[in-house]
Design a protein around this motif. Structure first.
Motif, PDB file in Angstrom:
ATOM      1  N   GLY A 176     -11.898   6.297  -4.189  1.00  0.00           N
ATOM      2  CA  GLY A 176     -10.713   7.146  -4.086  1.00  0.00           C
ATOM      3  C   GLY A 176      -9.953   7.055  -2.787  1.00  0.00           C
ATOM      4  N   PHE A 177      -9.906   5.881  -2.133  1.00  0.00           N
ATOM      5  CA  PHE A 177      -9.143   5.763  -0.892  1.00  0.00           C
ATOM      6  C   PHE A 177      -7.964   4.826  -1.097  1.00  0.00           C
ATOM      7  CE2 PHE A 177     -12.773   2.970  -0.792  1.00  0.00           C
ATOM      8  CZ  PHE A 177     -12.308   1.754  -0.314  1.00  0.00           C
ATOM      9  N   THR A 178      -6.890   5.048  -0.335  1.00  0.00           N
ATOM     10  CA  THR A 178      -5.639   4.335  -0.568  1.00  0.00           C
ATOM     11  C   THR A 178      -5.422   3.119   0.326  1.00  0.00           C
ATOM     12  OG1 THR A 178      -4.535   5.909   0.887  1.00  0.00           O
ATOM     13  CG2 THR A 178      -4.437   6.348  -1.474  1.00  0.00           C
ATOM     14  N   ARG A 179      -6.126   3.006   1.406  1.00  0.00           N
ATOM     15  CA  ARG A 179      -5.998   1.836   2.288  1.00  0.00           C
ATOM     16  C   ARG A 179      -7.097   0.827   1.974  1.00  0.00           C
ATOM     17  NH1 ARG A 179      -1.065   2.272   3.944  1.00  0.00           N
ATOM     18  NH2 ARG A 179      -0.631   4.231   4.942  1.00  0.00           N
ATOM     19  N   GLU A 206      -6.669  -2.674 -11.844  1.00  0.00           N
ATOM     20  CA  GLU A 206      -5.271  -2.923 -12.161  1.00  0.00           C
ATOM     21  C   GLU A 206      -4.579  -1.632 -12.594  1.00  0.00           C
ATOM     22  OE1 GLU A 206      -2.706  -5.716 -15.193  1.00  0.00           O
ATOM     23  OE2 GLU A 206      -4.746  -6.273 -14.709  1.00  0.00           O
ATOM     24  N   ASN A 207      -3.398  -1.414 -12.078  1.00  0.00           N
ATOM     25  CA  ASN A 207      -2.567  -0.233 -12.349  1.00  0.00           C
ATOM     26  C   ASN A 207      -3.203   1.060 -11.843  1.00  0.00           C
ATOM     27  OD1 ASN A 207      -0.621  -1.833 -13.618  1.00  0.00           O
ATOM     28  ND2 ASN A 207      -1.656  -1.643 -15.591  1.00  0.00           N
ATOM     29  N   ASP A 208      -4.109   0.979 -10.894  1.00  0.00           N
ATOM     30  CA  ASP A 208      -4.699   2.161 -10.284  1.00  0.00           C
ATOM     31  C   ASP A 208      -4.159   2.271  -8.865  1.00  0.00           C
ATOM     32  OD1 ASP A 208      -6.188   4.398  -9.966  1.00  0.00           O
ATOM     33  OD2 ASP A 208      -8.136   3.417 -10.010  1.00  0.00           O
ATOM     34  N   LYS A 209      -4.153   3.462  -8.311  1.00  0.00           N
ATOM     35  CA  LYS A 209      -3.578   3.669  -6.986  1.00  0.00           C
ATOM     36  C   LYS A 209      -4.619   3.704  -5.881  1.00  0.00           C
ATOM     37  CE  LYS A 209       0.301   6.231  -8.827  1.00  0.00           C
ATOM     38  NZ  LYS A 209       1.022   7.484  -8.887  1.00  0.00           N
ATOM     39  N   VAL A 210      -5.898   3.732  -6.222  1.00  0.00           N
ATOM     40  CA  VAL A 210      -6.938   3.876  -5.210  1.00  0.00           C
ATOM     41  C   VAL A 210      -7.915   2.703  -5.257  1.00  0.00           C
ATOM     42  CG1 VAL A 210      -6.796   6.390  -5.128  1.00  0.00           C
ATOM     43  CG2 VAL A 210      -8.316   5.308  -6.755  1.00  0.00           C
ATOM     44  N   GLU A 221       0.833  -1.191   0.000  1.00  0.00           N
ATOM     45  CA  GLU A 221       0.000   0.000   0.000  1.00  0.00           C
ATOM     46  C   GLU A 221       0.874   1.248   0.000  1.00  0.00           C
ATOM     47  OE1 GLU A 221      -2.570  -0.388   3.355  1.00  0.00           O
ATOM     48  OE2 GLU A 221      -3.772  -1.940   2.398  1.00  0.00           O
ATOM     49  N   LEU A 222       0.306   2.333  -0.471  1.00  0.00           N
ATOM     50  CA  LEU A 222       1.012   3.605  -0.524  1.00  0.00           C
ATOM     51  C   LEU A 222       1.156   4.205   0.872  1.00  0.00           C
ATOM     52  CD1 LEU A 222      -0.849   5.217  -3.530  1.00  0.00           C
ATOM     53  CD2 LEU A 222       1.401   4.199  -3.558  1.00  0.00           C
TER      54      LEU A 222
END
Length: 130
Positions: free
Chosen positions: A36-39, A59-63, A12-13
């Motif tokens: 739109g959340f990162t966790r 896939e290849n998305d950050k959120v 995770e970021l």
């Protein structure tokens, strides 16, 4: 990634972004969308999302995104209260270059059709005259 039996690795970021909540209504079905959340467990503190569905990441998305279909009779008021900004704006602006290219392609198509029709008419005229 899964290594072996039962070991799961989540990368995770470091940047932590809280989810935005949106109420979705279609006919008699109401759903709550968290996006739109990162966790992966970013919606665990929300009452609607506890033990319902898993958050998914394209896939290849950050959120991550997560949706819950609400039971009949629940109008999704809890979903709206958690929302930071529930307005969606249309960000598509007209582009003069795209408009020019579209008109140019249309003119070229009309010219092509005119040429084909003219050639067919001239061919028929030649056959009739012989």
């Amino acid at each position: 990634m899964i290594f072996g039996r039962g070991t799961r690795l989540n990368v995770e970021l470091k940047l932590e972004v809280e989810p935005d909540y949106y109420k979705l209504v279609g006919g008699e079905t109401t759903a709550c969308l968290a996006t739109g959340f990162t966790r992966q467990n970013g919606t665990s503190n929300h009452t609607l999302f506890k033990d319902k569905t898993a958050a998914v990441r394209i896939e290849n998305d950050k959120v991550y995104n997560q949706v819950v279909v609400l039971p009949t009779g629940n109008n999704g008021d809890e979903c709206e209260t958690e929302s930071k900004d529930s307005s969606c704006e249309d960000s598509i602006k007209p582009d003069p270059k795209v408009n020019f290219v579209s008109v140019t392609v249309l003119c070229l198509r009309l010219l092509f059709i005119k040429t084909v029709v003219f050639n067919v008419l001239m061919t028929f005229r030649l056959w009739i005259s012989q």
